[in-house]
Design a protein around this motif. Structure first.
Motif, PDB file in Angstrom:
ATOM      1  N   GLY A 132      55.034   4.094  -6.384  1.00  0.00           N
ATOM      2  CA  GLY A 132      55.858   4.216  -5.189  1.00  0.00           C
ATOM      3  C   GLY A 132      56.451   2.939  -4.647  1.00  0.00           C
ATOM      4  O   GLY A 132      56.064   2.472  -3.571  1.00  0.00           O
ATOM      5  N   GLU A 172      59.059   0.472  -2.743  1.00  0.00           N
ATOM      6  CA  GLU A 172      59.571   0.700  -1.398  1.00  0.00           C
ATOM      7  C   GLU A 172      61.018   1.178  -1.340  1.00  0.00           C
ATOM      8  O   GLU A 172      61.453   1.710  -0.300  1.00  0.00           O
ATOM      9  N   SER A 175      63.307   7.073  -2.628  1.00  0.00           N
ATOM     10  CA  SER A 175      63.504   8.118  -1.633  1.00  0.00           C
ATOM     11  C   SER A 175      62.218   8.918  -1.445  1.00  0.00           C
ATOM     12  O   SER A 175      61.291   8.840  -2.273  1.00  0.00           O
ATOM     13  N   GLU A 176      62.165   9.699  -0.402  1.00  0.00           N
ATOM     14  CA  GLU A 176      60.985  10.536  -0.163  1.00  0.00           C
ATOM     15  C   GLU A 176      60.785  11.526  -1.302  1.00  0.00           C
ATOM     16  O   GLU A 176      59.653  11.809  -1.708  1.00  0.00           O
ATOM     17  N   LEU A 189      59.292   9.600  -4.189  1.00  0.00           N
ATOM     18  CA  LEU A 189      57.894   9.260  -3.887  1.00  0.00           C
ATOM     19  C   LEU A 189      56.989  10.471  -4.080  1.00  0.00           C
ATOM     20  O   LEU A 189      55.885  10.347  -4.628  1.00  0.00           O
ATOM     21  N   ASN A 190      57.445  11.625  -3.641  1.00  0.00           N
ATOM     22  CA  ASN A 190      56.649  12.844  -3.810  1.00  0.00           C
ATOM     23  C   ASN A 190      56.494  13.194  -5.282  1.00  0.00           C
ATOM     24  O   ASN A 190      55.401  13.565  -5.735  1.00  0.00           O
ATOM     25  N   ARG A 223      49.439   3.788  -2.982  1.00  0.00           N
ATOM     26  CA  ARG A 223      50.850   3.460  -2.788  1.00  0.00           C
ATOM     27  C   ARG A 223      51.039   1.936  -2.837  1.00  0.00           C
ATOM     28  O   ARG A 223      50.294   1.179  -2.214  1.00  0.00           O
TER      29      ARG A 223
END
Length: 284
Positions: free
Chosen positions: A195, A197, A200-201, A204-205, A224
């Protein structure tokens, strides 16, 4: 362990008929950076690399052993896995063999100066130029919490992004392969980092869900990534937006460098990682 003994783990992969064998390029001093490939070239590909930090040579031995194990035990897959055991040949040689006549006298002087006159190079992380390869990638370069900005046995980011030959070779190879997932093996900690920085969300998911599968087969904790920049996994995440993991093998209570006596333990923990990772992206 000598460098030649380390190298034998990699060279013997050439004799396995179910593996293709070659080089992604060469180190600063002209040493081959070997790879072994399992599977075919038409489906999705993943890259697993190790020993980008010189003192973490156990990670390179592990990657070689994972290639052997995968070739000998795995079913046919619709895609491929690239194993690159040793991104940093010059650095690993320095850690294992120390200063020898392999290096010219002036280079010996430079290396000793960088190492504060210490002839024990067992904790050396960098390449032969005193640059830490895993902070030299163009991924928020120079922004890491442990980065340094002068020649060092570890953590020096280099004078500019991708200044080092080994980094450029790995970047070019990665761009050529266009992997669907990458894994970088390091020591130590028994954790899996994911993950970067910039993701995107949704990304990351995605990476978290695959990371849980890797955590389940290794027993390692999924964590993370925080305050880390310029690494290979960071660059893959930022430039390719595919799952990229840094797996830290070895008991965190053990001192660096982790030696070959730890191989059986880390192999048993990680032997199912290549196929688990491939299956996680194969039908995505």
């Amino acid at each position: 362990m000598t460098y030649q003994e380390f190298l034998e783990y990699i060279l013997r992969l050439e004799n396995l008929p179910s593996l293709d064998y070659g080089t992604i390029g060469y180190s600063t001093l002209g040493e081959p950076i070997y790879y072994a490939h399992y599977g075919n070239y038409t489906g999705k590909q993943i890259i697993i690399e190790g020993s980008i930090h010189a003192r973490e040579y156990l990670a390179g031995v592990l990657v070689a052993e994972l290639a052997r194990h995968t070739a000998e035990t795995s079913p046919i897959i619709d895609g491929g896995i690239y194993f690159i055991p040793n991104i940093n040949p010059d650095g690993v040689r320095l850690v294992l063999d120390g200063i020898t006549d392999y290096y010219c006298p002036k280079l010996q002087e430079v290396l000793l100066a960088i190492n504060d006159g210490n002839t024990d190079f067992g904790l050396w992380k960098a390449n032969i130029n005193g640059v830490d390869l895993n902070v030299n990638f163009d991924a928020l370069w120079g922004g890491g919490s442990q980065n340094v900005f002068c020649l060092s046995s570890g953590n020096f980011v280099g004078y500019y992004p991708s200044s080092e030959r080994e980094v450029r070779e790995l970047i070019d190879f990665t761009n050529l392969v266009q992997p669907a997932l990458t894994i970088s093996y390091h020591t130590k900690g028994e954790v899996i980092y994911y993950g970067f920085e910039t993701l995107s969300e949704a990304s990351l998911n995605r990476d978290f869900l695959i990371g849980e599968k890797l955590s389940a087969v290794t027993g390692y904790t999924l964590v993370r990534t925080v305050a880390s920049t310029g690494g290979y996994s960071d660059w893959v995440s930022m430039k390719l937006d595919v799952p990229a993991y840094t797996i830290e093998i070895g008991d965190p209570n053990l001192p660096h460098p982790l030696g070959i006596e730890n191989l059986d333990t880390v192999f048993d923990q990680n032997k199912d990682v290549p196929i688990t990772a491939f299956n996680a992206i194969a039908n995505d």
